[in-house]
Design a protein around this motif. Structure first.
Motif, PDB file in Angstrom:
ATOM      1  N   TYR A  10       0.821  -1.222   0.026  1.00 58.48           N
ATOM      2  CA  TYR A  10       0.142  -0.079  -0.180  1.00 58.48           C
ATOM      3  C   TYR A  10       0.673   1.217  -0.206  1.00 58.48           C
ATOM      4  N   SER A  11       0.504   2.273  -0.489  1.00 59.51           N
ATOM      5  CA  SER A  11       1.057   3.643  -0.455  1.00 59.51           C
ATOM      6  C   SER A  11       0.185   4.867   0.389  1.00 59.51           C
ATOM      7  N   GLN A  12       0.600   5.429   1.145  1.00 62.63           N
ATOM      8  CA  GLN A  12      -0.379   6.191   1.896  1.00 62.63           C
ATOM      9  C   GLN A  12       0.485   7.674   2.042  1.00 62.63           C
ATOM     10  N   LYS A  13      -0.545   8.690   1.710  1.00 63.68           N
ATOM     11  CA  LYS A  13      -0.002   9.955   1.902  1.00 63.68           C
ATOM     12  C   LYS A  13       0.028  10.365   3.477  1.00 63.68           C
ATOM     13  N   ALA A  14       1.050  10.946   4.061  1.00 62.85           N
ATOM     14  CA  ALA A  14       1.235  11.545   5.425  1.00 62.85           C
ATOM     15  C   ALA A  14       0.898  12.972   5.380  1.00 62.85           C
ATOM     16  N   THR A  15       0.712  13.559   6.529  1.00 60.11           N
ATOM     17  CA  THR A  15       0.281  14.917   6.862  1.00 60.11           C
ATOM     18  C   THR A  15       1.075  15.373   8.090  1.00 60.11           C
ATOM     19  N   GLY A  16       1.060  16.615   8.517  1.00 63.77           N
ATOM     20  CA  GLY A  16       1.642  16.839   9.697  1.00 63.77           C
ATOM     21  C   GLY A  16       2.798  17.879   9.324  1.00 63.77           C
ATOM     22  N   ARG A  17       3.943  17.802  10.306  1.00 61.27           N
ATOM     23  CA  ARG A  17       5.063  18.486   9.998  1.00 61.27           C
ATOM     24  C   ARG A  17       6.115  17.472   9.283  1.00 61.27           C
ATOM     25  N   ILE A  18       6.130  17.519   7.952  1.00 57.51           N
ATOM     26  CA  ILE A  18       6.746  16.348   7.006  1.00 57.51           C
ATOM     27  C   ILE A  18       8.342  16.661   7.518  1.00 57.51           C
ATOM     28  N   PRO A  19       9.146  15.660   7.843  1.00 58.36           N
ATOM     29  CA  PRO A  19      10.391  16.046   7.781  1.00 58.36           C
ATOM     30  C   PRO A  19      11.274  16.307   6.391  1.00 58.36           C
ATOM     31  N   GLU A  20      12.257  16.986   6.623  1.00 57.42           N
ATOM     32  CA  GLU A  20      12.884  17.575   5.135  1.00 57.42           C
ATOM     33  C   GLU A  20      13.617  16.286   4.812  1.00 57.42           C
ATOM     34  N   ASP A  21      13.717  16.291   3.450  1.00 62.93           N
ATOM     35  CA  ASP A  21      14.534  15.054   2.779  1.00 62.93           C
ATOM     36  C   ASP A  21      15.732  14.698   3.306  1.00 62.93           C
ATOM     37  N   ARG A  22      15.674  13.258   3.672  1.00 66.70           N
ATOM     38  CA  ARG A  22      16.817  13.009   4.308  1.00 66.70           C
ATOM     39  C   ARG A  22      17.331  11.444   3.974  1.00 66.70           C
ATOM     40  N   LYS A  23      18.612  10.914   3.689  1.00 62.79           N
ATOM     41  CA  LYS A  23      18.846   9.647   3.914  1.00 62.79           C
ATOM     42  C   LYS A  23      19.911   9.142   4.893  1.00 62.79           C
ATOM     43  N   ARG A  24      19.974   7.733   5.003  1.00 59.74           N
ATOM     44  CA  ARG A  24      20.907   7.107   6.064  1.00 59.74           C
ATOM     45  C   ARG A  24      20.732   7.499   7.504  1.00 59.74           C
ATOM     46  N   PHE A  25      19.374   7.737   7.770  1.00 60.33           N
ATOM     47  CA  PHE A  25      18.906   8.022   8.981  1.00 60.33           C
ATOM     48  C   PHE A  25      18.530   6.523   9.671  1.00 60.33           C
ATOM     49  N   CYS A  26      17.948   6.820  10.833  1.00 60.42           N
ATOM     50  CA  CYS A  26      17.687   5.455  11.672  1.00 60.42           C
ATOM     51  C   CYS A  26      16.287   5.926  12.280  1.00 60.42           C
ATOM     52  N   ILE A  32       5.085  14.438  13.461  1.00 63.59           N
ATOM     53  CA  ILE A  32       5.027  15.077  14.546  1.00 63.59           C
ATOM     54  C   ILE A  32       6.668  15.293  14.874  1.00 63.59           C
ATOM     55  N   ARG A  33       6.774  16.560  14.843  1.00 60.63           N
ATOM     56  CA  ARG A  33       8.103  17.365  15.153  1.00 60.63           C
ATOM     57  C   ARG A  33       8.381  17.016  16.657  1.00 60.63           C
ATOM     58  N   GLY A  34       9.569  16.194  16.937  1.00 59.78           N
ATOM     59  CA  GLY A  34       9.825  15.775  18.336  1.00 59.78           C
ATOM     60  C   GLY A  34      10.415  16.984  19.330  1.00 59.78           C
ATOM     61  N   PRO A  35      10.546  16.844  20.459  1.00 62.11           N
ATOM     62  CA  PRO A  35      10.975  17.919  21.544  1.00 62.11           C
ATOM     63  C   PRO A  35      12.476  18.130  21.408  1.00 62.11           C
ATOM     64  N   TYR A  36      13.179  17.488  20.438  1.00 63.25           N
ATOM     65  CA  TYR A  36      14.501  17.973  20.184  1.00 63.25           C
ATOM     66  C   TYR A  36      14.923  18.328  18.853  1.00 63.25           C
ATOM     67  N   PRO A  37      15.731  19.442  18.241  1.00 62.36           N
ATOM     68  CA  PRO A  37      15.863  20.505  19.538  1.00 62.36           C
ATOM     69  C   PRO A  37      14.603  21.408  19.831  1.00 62.36           C
ATOM     70  N   PRO A  38      14.749  22.110  20.662  1.00 64.23           N
ATOM     71  CA  PRO A  38      13.759  22.729  21.413  1.00 64.23           C
ATOM     72  C   PRO A  38      13.033  23.834  20.259  1.00 64.23           C
ATOM     73  N   ASN A  39      13.892  24.422  19.759  1.00 57.41           N
ATOM     74  CA  ASN A  39      13.562  25.188  18.509  1.00 57.41           C
ATOM     75  C   ASN A  39      13.182  24.495  17.366  1.00 57.41           C
ATOM     76  N   SER A  40      11.885  24.219  17.198  1.00 57.76           N
ATOM     77  CA  SER A  40      11.451  23.335  16.163  1.00 57.76           C
ATOM     78  C   SER A  40      11.782  23.738  14.650  1.00 57.76           C
ATOM     79  N   ASN A  41      12.091  25.026  14.357  1.00 59.51           N
ATOM     80  CA  ASN A  41      12.446  25.445  13.189  1.00 59.51           C
ATOM     81  C   ASN A  41      13.833  25.538  12.812  1.00 59.51           C
TER      82      ASN A  41
END
Length: 381
Positions: free
Chosen positions: A199-215, A258-267
């Motif tokens: 299945y493929s499903q679109k997500a909403t909310g605070r989408i993370p910036e494009d990234r690779k080799r994360f965990c 959902i943006r997590g609590p780290y770092p405190p400044n979510s921007n």
């Protein structure tokens, strides 16, 4: 710098706030040194299987599956893949093991002259899903969600549906001729193990910036009203390749980022962008982030040398400081949903999420109904 050590952490004790790490396990010369592969756990047979990766220090050899016997402290060779499936391991793909099913999976990754003997030309990503059955040492070469070739993303397992789901997102897409572009994290791919269906499903909310080799790692409360997938860090794409030092959570079945609590400044991202590390969930409650590469460190300094490069994420922020980064607590064995997630999905710390569908609905009508069921797997707790 890559090292050939075979390490383990003692999760039963934490003398300095983190598990003690040891480098005294056996690893004979026949076991290749690899980078960008995966270790699959087999809790029933007390084994760890080593799959995929780039050969480190020598050209790649024909693939043999090696397994470490935890009880006897030695490695066994299971030889080349058996059966009709054509298995050529890749590197920097996404993998997960499901000991309760006796299965392990690996999606995507790169074929290159470091992972596949005789490979010529630029690296090429795979669009296949590989399944390994631990009980009978058999392999299957399955289709991915589409024909797109992908690598460098994250895949986790959640016990939803009749037999569980694989969940994949992020990383890179291969356009051919060595050209890689981001796989946006607003698209979530799910594989229903019971019905062998993607299945493929679109997500909403605070989408993370494009990234690779994360965990990333998944956890859930006892009622399984939400499955929360925590991710950390990752490398960036041109023109900004520095990467990220931040936490996000994907909550399913609402498919909200959902943006997590780290770092405190979510921007902003934090000051220590990191990639090529691993996330290891312990007893649903904590996640050890181990190893990796600091992309803005030009001094090649050791990462948190006094705790052997380990960082612990207290997933429910259940500590005196209510911090997500905290000392490892061996006695913490249950997960409760922290406030920053409940603000988005509702419910109580012990479950009862009220957001049980994406804001725009499910892309496939039956997906919501399937996700609402709980997979019954032996030894899942």
């Amino acid at each position: 710098m890559t090292n050939p050590f075979f390490l383990f952490s003692d999760l039963e004790s934490s003398p300095v706030g983190m598990p003690q790490m040891y480098a005294n396990l056996s690893k004979n010369a026949t076991v290749p040194n690899m980078v960008g592969g995966i270790l699959w756990k087999d809790t029933l047979n007390k084994r760890i299987y080593m799959y995929g990766g780039d050969s480190y220090g020598t050209p790649p050899s024909p693939f043999y599956l090696y397994a470490y016997d935890i009880m006897c402290n030695h490695w066994d060779s299971f030889g080349p893949p058996t059966g009709a499936a054509s298995i050529i391991p890749t590197s920097w793909g996404a993998g997960v093991s499901i000991p309760e099913r006796g299965e392990a999976y690996y999606y995507g990754g790169f074929f290159s002259n470091m992972s596949a003997p005789g490979w010529t030309g630029p690296p090429q990503a795979s669009n296949r899903l590989i399944r390994y059955s631990m009980d009978d040492n058999s392999w299957a070469n399955l289709t991915g969600p589409d024909t797109v070739r992908r690598a460098e993303g994250v895949m986790v397992f959640i016990p939803a549906g009749d037999a569980g789901f694989l969940v994949y997102f992020g990383g890179s897409r291969d356009l051919g001729n060595g050209t890689m572009i981001p796989q946006p994290l607003d698209t979530i791919f799910l594989y229903d193990l019971a019905n062998a269906k993607w299945y493929s499903q679109k997500a909403t909310g605070r989408i993370p910036e494009d990234r690779k080799r994360f965990c990333g790692g998944a956890t859930w409360t006892d009622d399984q009203s939400s499955y929360n997938i925590y991710i950390y860090g990752g490398g960036g794409f041109p023109p900004d390749t520095t990467g990220y030092d931040d936490i996000y959570v994907l909550s399913i079945p609402s498919f909200q980022w959902i943006r997590g609590p780290y770092p405190p400044n979510s921007n902003v991202s934090g000051p220590y962008p990191k990639s090529m590390h691993t996330c290891n969930v312990v007893n649903h409650a904590q996640m050890l982030v181990i190893g990796g590469y600091y992309s803005n460190d030009t001094t090649f300094s050791c990462d948190a040398e006094n705790v052997w490069g380990q960082h612990n994420m207290n997933l429910a922020e259940k500590n005196r400081e209510s911090n997500i980064w905290a000392e490892y607590l061996p006695e913490l064995t249950t997960y409760t949903v922290p406030n920053f997630i409940r603000t988005a999905i509702g419910g109580e710390p012990t479950g009862g999420a009220t957001a049980t569908a994406p804001l725009s609905g499910f892309a496939a009508p039956e997906l919501g109904e399937v996700l609402s069921r709980k997979a019954i797997l032996t030894g899942l707790a």
